[in-house]
Design an enzyme around this catalytic site. Structure first.
Site, PDB file in Angstrom:
ATOM      1  N   ARG A   1      -3.468  -5.636   8.086  1.00 55.71           N
ATOM      2  CA  ARG A   1      -4.479  -4.746   8.674  1.00 55.71           C
ATOM      3  C   ARG A   1      -5.732  -5.516   9.083  1.00 55.71           C
ATOM      4  O   ARG A   1      -6.388  -5.169  10.066  1.00 55.71           O
ATOM      5  CB  ARG A   1      -4.815  -3.587   7.744  1.00 55.71           C
ATOM      6  CG  ARG A   1      -5.190  -3.934   6.349  1.00 55.71           C
ATOM      7  CD  ARG A   1      -5.048  -2.675   5.474  1.00 55.71           C
ATOM      8  NE  ARG A   1      -4.935  -3.010   4.079  1.00 55.71           N
ATOM      9  CZ  ARG A   1      -5.961  -2.991   3.242  1.00 55.71           C
ATOM     10  NH1 ARG A   1      -7.160  -2.638   3.670  1.00 55.71           N
ATOM     11  NH2 ARG A   1      -5.785  -3.286   1.975  1.00 55.71           N
TER      12      ARG A   1
ATOM     13  N   ASP B   1       0.838  -1.196   0.000  1.00 52.75           N
ATOM     14  CA  ASP B   1       0.000   0.000   0.000  1.00 52.75           C
ATOM     15  C   ASP B   1       0.876   1.251   0.000  1.00 52.75           C
ATOM     16  O   ASP B   1       2.022   1.220   0.481  1.00 52.75           O
ATOM     17  CB  ASP B   1      -0.901   0.016   1.235  1.00 52.75           C
ATOM     18  CG  ASP B   1      -1.974  -1.066   1.182  1.00 52.75           C
ATOM     19  OD1 ASP B   1      -2.268  -1.546   0.072  1.00 52.75           O
ATOM     20  OD2 ASP B   1      -2.505  -1.429   2.241  1.00 52.75           O
TER      21      ASP B   1
ATOM     22  N   TYR C   1       6.678  -8.840   8.369  1.00 56.80           N
ATOM     23  CA  TYR C   1       6.243  -7.450   8.532  1.00 56.80           C
ATOM     24  C   TYR C   1       6.474  -6.986   9.956  1.00 56.80           C
ATOM     25  O   TYR C   1       6.417  -7.785  10.906  1.00 56.80           O
ATOM     26  CB  TYR C   1       4.745  -7.315   8.247  1.00 56.80           C
ATOM     27  CG  TYR C   1       4.317  -7.627   6.836  1.00 56.80           C
ATOM     28  CD1 TYR C   1       4.289  -6.628   5.857  1.00 56.80           C
ATOM     29  CD2 TYR C   1       3.923  -8.913   6.468  1.00 56.80           C
ATOM     30  CE1 TYR C   1       3.883  -6.910   4.566  1.00 56.80           C
ATOM     31  CE2 TYR C   1       3.514  -9.204   5.180  1.00 56.80           C
ATOM     32  CZ  TYR C   1       3.499  -8.191   4.232  1.00 56.80           C
ATOM     33  OH  TYR C   1       3.102  -8.480   2.955  1.00 56.80           O
TER      34      TYR C   1
ATOM     35  N   ASP D   1      -7.169   0.304   8.636  1.00 52.07           N
ATOM     36  CA  ASP D   1      -5.945   0.987   9.049  1.00 52.07           C
ATOM     37  C   ASP D   1      -6.286   2.452   9.298  1.00 52.07           C
ATOM     38  O   ASP D   1      -7.378   2.925   8.966  1.00 52.07           O
ATOM     39  CB  ASP D   1      -4.811   0.828   8.028  1.00 52.07           C
ATOM     40  CG  ASP D   1      -5.125   1.439   6.677  1.00 52.07           C
ATOM     41  OD1 ASP D   1      -5.985   2.342   6.591  1.00 52.07           O
ATOM     42  OD2 ASP D   1      -4.501   1.023   5.685  1.00 52.07           O
TER      43      ASP D   1
END
Length: 304
Positions: A173, A39, A67, A81
């Site tokens: 998310r 993103d 991550y 998010d």
């Protein structure tokens, strides 16, 4: 044409497509593709494949990823998010760190995750985020994902910093959202940084600005990773000189012709010629080796 892999440390504000478009202009080459979308607000490891390496884009997309994220508890957003619209705030004063830790760690292993509406998945040819922006919500089927490791790096409620190693197709998310919902207070992802894709890490990466400087200095090759590094975990064989033409033409080879010990059914191997050039990825098939992905271009070699 440049053939190989660049590991870009993507910065905030760029889409993955933006990175590819910029690289095409910087390098002067059209055949470039990225592996696994990040993103715009996410940062970190984005492998980009050049030339013949575009053949491995799908293989890299399928790999596990690591991550680092920050979970913000007590809030719910339409995008799951904190870049989206705040839908609800809830009191978290009754939560204990032990409760939070227990729920987070319960997600280790396999779980059925419902993809978020704000995602690039398609329904009837239209991307979910396009429908979401129109105010349309559609039913999404849960998909099985794997959370291999979760490390709680810091906890200062309502914020929790996490490191997560997971399978392809995992939405971090959504994981943050699901943890918050299970705790009964809501949750959203506040930050996201991808630190590894397969065996490529931030240590292999470079930012676009630094890459532009290297290109200006004529040192781009210093950052190009050979295609065969993707397959480091597979055993390697060297095709004997007299059998190289068979390999280049995609014929099956015996283990003796490839100078490699027999492998298990379906197992893959890397094959090279005697000059050390990577021919391709092969797999066992009825006690012989057959091509899985060919990377050696004998026509281009003759032109050289």
């Amino acid at each position: 044409m440049i053939n190989g892999i660049l590991i870009i440390d993507k910065e905030k504000g760029y889409t993955s497509h933006d990175v590819v478009a910029k690289l095409r202009g910087m390098i002067g080459q059209r055949k470039i593709g990225h592996t696994g979308t990040l993103d715009p607000e996410a940062t970190g490891v984005l492998p980009v494949c050049l030339g013949k390496a575009t053949k491995v884009c799908g293989l890299l997309t399928d790999k596990e990823k690591v991550y680092e994220t920050e979970l913000l508890l007590g809030v719910s957003y339409d995008t799951q998010d904190t870049t989206g619209m705040l839908l609800k705030e809830r009191d978290i004063s009754a939560l204990t760190e032990a409760q939070v830790q227990g729920v987070i760690m319960s997600y280790l292993g396999t779980y059925a995750q419902v993809p978020p509406m704000y995602s690039a998945l398609k329904v009837n040819g239209k991307k979910l985020y396009e429908l979401a922006r129109e105010g349309v919500t559609v039913e999404r089927k849960a998909r099985e994902v794997n959370i291999y490791e979760i490390d709680i790096l810091a906890m200062n409620l309502p914020r929790v910093s996490l490191r997560i190693r997971c399978s392809k197709g995992t939405y971090i998310r959504t994981l943050c959202h699901d943890i918050g919902e299970e705790l009964g207070v809501g949750g959203a992802m506040n930050k996201l940084k991808r630190t590894a894709v397969a065996n490529f890490t931030l240590a292999d990466s470079i930012r676009l600005g630094e890459l532009a400087r290297l290109i200006d200095e004529g040192h781009l090759e210093k950052r190009i990773i050979p295609i065969d590094r993707v397959f480091d975990r597979y055993p390697a064989g060297v095709v004997k000189r007299e059998f190289e033409s068979l390999a280049y033409n995609g014929n099956k080879l015996t283990f003796a012709e490839a100078s490699i010990d027999p492998v298990q059914v379906g197992e893959r191997v890397r094959l090279y010629n005697e000059d050390g050039e990577f021919i391709g990825l092969y797999e066992e098939d009825k006690q012989r080796l057959k091509v899985h992905k060919m990377f050696y271009d004998s026509e281009a070699k003759r032109e050289d």
